[in-house]
Write a protein that holds these residues in place. Sequence first.
Motif, PDB file in Angstrom:
ATOM      1  N   LEU A 116       0.826  -1.204   0.000  1.00  0.00           N
ATOM      2  CA  LEU A 116       0.000   0.000   0.000  1.00  0.00           C
ATOM      3  C   LEU A 116       0.864   1.258   0.000  1.00  0.00           C
ATOM      4  O   LEU A 116       0.586   2.215  -0.729  1.00  0.00           O
ATOM      5  CB  LEU A 116      -0.919  -0.018   1.229  1.00  0.00           C
ATOM      6  CG  LEU A 116      -1.721   1.258   1.515  1.00  0.00           C
ATOM      7  CD1 LEU A 116      -2.729   1.532   0.403  1.00  0.00           C
ATOM      8  CD2 LEU A 116      -2.427   1.143   2.869  1.00  0.00           C
ATOM      9  N   GLN A 117       1.928   1.251   0.817  1.00  0.00           N
ATOM     10  CA  GLN A 117       2.727   2.454   1.018  1.00  0.00           C
ATOM     11  C   GLN A 117       3.817   2.662  -0.032  1.00  0.00           C
ATOM     12  O   GLN A 117       4.139   3.801  -0.372  1.00  0.00           O
ATOM     13  CB  GLN A 117       3.383   2.404   2.404  1.00  0.00           C
ATOM     14  CG  GLN A 117       2.399   2.392   3.556  1.00  0.00           C
ATOM     15  CD  GLN A 117       3.084   2.165   4.882  1.00  0.00           C
ATOM     16  OE1 GLN A 117       4.036   2.866   5.243  1.00  0.00           O
ATOM     17  NE2 GLN A 117       2.625   1.173   5.628  1.00  0.00           N
ATOM     18  N   LEU A 215      -7.378  -2.961   0.730  1.00  0.00           N
ATOM     19  CA  LEU A 215      -8.109  -3.788  -0.234  1.00  0.00           C
ATOM     20  C   LEU A 215      -8.243  -3.060  -1.569  1.00  0.00           C
ATOM     21  O   LEU A 215      -8.078  -3.670  -2.640  1.00  0.00           O
ATOM     22  CB  LEU A 215      -9.483  -4.146   0.321  1.00  0.00           C
ATOM     23  CG  LEU A 215     -10.362  -5.030  -0.560  1.00  0.00           C
ATOM     24  CD1 LEU A 215      -9.671  -6.344  -0.885  1.00  0.00           C
ATOM     25  CD2 LEU A 215     -11.705  -5.281   0.114  1.00  0.00           C
ATOM     26  N   ASP A 216      -8.505  -1.778  -1.519  1.00  0.00           N
ATOM     27  CA  ASP A 216      -8.595  -1.001  -2.757  1.00  0.00           C
ATOM     28  C   ASP A 216      -7.272  -1.053  -3.528  1.00  0.00           C
ATOM     29  O   ASP A 216      -7.268  -1.146  -4.766  1.00  0.00           O
ATOM     30  CB  ASP A 216      -8.949   0.450  -2.445  1.00  0.00           C
ATOM     31  CG  ASP A 216     -10.378   0.615  -1.936  1.00  0.00           C
ATOM     32  OD1 ASP A 216     -11.190  -0.298  -2.166  1.00  0.00           O
ATOM     33  OD2 ASP A 216     -10.666   1.644  -1.311  1.00  0.00           O
ATOM     34  N   ALA A 217      -6.149  -1.013  -2.789  1.00  0.00           N
ATOM     35  CA  ALA A 217      -4.845  -1.071  -3.453  1.00  0.00           C
ATOM     36  C   ALA A 217      -4.646  -2.414  -4.150  1.00  0.00           C
ATOM     37  O   ALA A 217      -4.084  -2.474  -5.255  1.00  0.00           O
ATOM     38  CB  ALA A 217      -3.734  -0.826  -2.438  1.00  0.00           C
ATOM     39  N   LEU A 218      -5.109  -3.497  -3.525  1.00  0.00           N
ATOM     40  CA  LEU A 218      -5.003  -4.811  -4.160  1.00  0.00           C
ATOM     41  C   LEU A 218      -5.870  -4.880  -5.419  1.00  0.00           C
ATOM     42  O   LEU A 218      -5.516  -5.550  -6.390  1.00  0.00           O
ATOM     43  CB  LEU A 218      -5.424  -5.908  -3.182  1.00  0.00           C
ATOM     44  CG  LEU A 218      -4.569  -6.110  -1.933  1.00  0.00           C
ATOM     45  CD1 LEU A 218      -5.127  -7.264  -1.103  1.00  0.00           C
ATOM     46  CD2 LEU A 218      -3.115  -6.356  -2.267  1.00  0.00           C
ATOM     47  N   LYS A 219      -7.004  -4.197  -5.405  1.00  0.00           N
ATOM     48  CA  LYS A 219      -7.900  -4.211  -6.555  1.00  0.00           C
ATOM     49  C   LYS A 219      -7.355  -3.409  -7.730  1.00  0.00           C
ATOM     50  O   LYS A 219      -7.715  -3.670  -8.880  1.00  0.00           O
ATOM     51  CB  LYS A 219      -9.275  -3.675  -6.150  1.00  0.00           C
ATOM     52  CG  LYS A 219     -10.045  -4.589  -5.213  1.00  0.00           C
ATOM     53  CD  LYS A 219     -11.389  -3.989  -4.843  1.00  0.00           C
ATOM     54  CE  LYS A 219     -12.192  -4.931  -3.949  1.00  0.00           C
ATOM     55  NZ  LYS A 219     -13.514  -4.354  -3.570  1.00  0.00           N
ATOM     56  N   ARG A 220      -6.477  -2.440  -7.436  1.00  0.00           N
ATOM     57  CA  ARG A 220      -5.952  -1.567  -8.496  1.00  0.00           C
ATOM     58  C   ARG A 220      -4.539  -1.931  -8.938  1.00  0.00           C
ATOM     59  O   ARG A 220      -4.053  -1.416  -9.942  1.00  0.00           O
ATOM     60  CB  ARG A 220      -5.932  -0.117  -8.012  1.00  0.00           C
ATOM     61  CG  ARG A 220      -7.288   0.474  -7.681  1.00  0.00           C
ATOM     62  CD  ARG A 220      -7.164   1.984  -7.483  1.00  0.00           C
ATOM     63  NE  ARG A 220      -6.076   2.335  -6.573  1.00  0.00           N
ATOM     64  CZ  ARG A 220      -6.212   2.486  -5.258  1.00  0.00           C
ATOM     65  NH1 ARG A 220      -7.400   2.289  -4.690  1.00  0.00           N
ATOM     66  NH2 ARG A 220      -5.193   2.825  -4.509  1.00  0.00           N
ATOM     67  N   THR A 221      -3.873  -2.799  -8.212  1.00  0.00           N
ATOM     68  CA  THR A 221      -2.453  -3.027  -8.442  1.00  0.00           C
ATOM     69  C   THR A 221      -2.175  -3.704  -9.776  1.00  0.00           C
ATOM     70  O   THR A 221      -3.019  -4.417 -10.328  1.00  0.00           O
ATOM     71  CB  THR A 221      -1.853  -3.872  -7.302  1.00  0.00           C
ATOM     72  OG1 THR A 221      -0.425  -3.846  -7.390  1.00  0.00           O
ATOM     73  CG2 THR A 221      -2.334  -5.321  -7.378  1.00  0.00           C
TER      74      THR A 221
END
Length: 281
Positions: A116-117, A215-221
């Motif tokens: 995330l970071q 979770l949003d970061a996993l969805k956009r990665t």
Amino acid sequence: MPSIHAASQAPNQFVDVAGRRLAYRVLGEGVPMVLCLRFRGVMDDWDPAFLDGLAEQGFRVHLFDYSGLGHSSGQPTYDPASLARDTLDLIGALELDKVVLCGWSIGGVAAQLVHLQAPQLLSHLVLIGTTPPGQLVKTAEPLFYELAARENDFEDFVHLFFEPASDASRDAAARSAARIAERTDGRCTPVPHAWAAAFLGEGPRNPAFPLDIALDALKRTTIPILHIGGDHDIIFPVENWYALNRSLPTLTLLTYPSAGHGPQLQHPEASARHIAAFVKG
């Protein structure tokens, strides 16, 4: 199988960063990899056969102790944000880049916070027996909270990390325990179970990792993600990853049958080969 694995003899090293000294070990040459530990884990709790397998597959493997635990100094905590900070500080201090970041259990939560970071530091994210962020379709079993809060014997080791109903899994547990015990010099101080128990809470929580932004970061990665699990994980059921499979665009799932919370303990060489194939692919 060699009588003593190379990982059992890797020297302890230290790096001073941000007011504390982080202990780490390195083995192998090639693609940089950093491993984040489980709850109550120290460097000695990685299975040497798994570490050797990763090195043989062309990884330069870095394992370390969180602040204040094992051989590391500083303030101990199981706050995932602090574990992620330890990971980021180690990566920075060792001047690593485009690492394969691998996290087991709570180490997988820390690894997701690193993603995330600072996703620019990662080439791949490998998660072992951990939880996704957000609401769960299946929660932990109360047994984990009982076992994780006390001093553990071999039966506890089996129930925590393997499938006690399977003779093959029990045999694998005995072999893994023998390998983990190989190291005689420079072993880490175990994490005190009474201290660690204070971080557990009273029982299963839903969500276990309540951070929607992660979770949003996993969805956009665009970073490839691999989760390795056992079909009977008593703390972080693998079903929660399958529930998200269609919404996480880069997620690959590998689930071992008749296995528990430590699939890489039960299948060390195979897990290393799967990770290598995932990264090379």
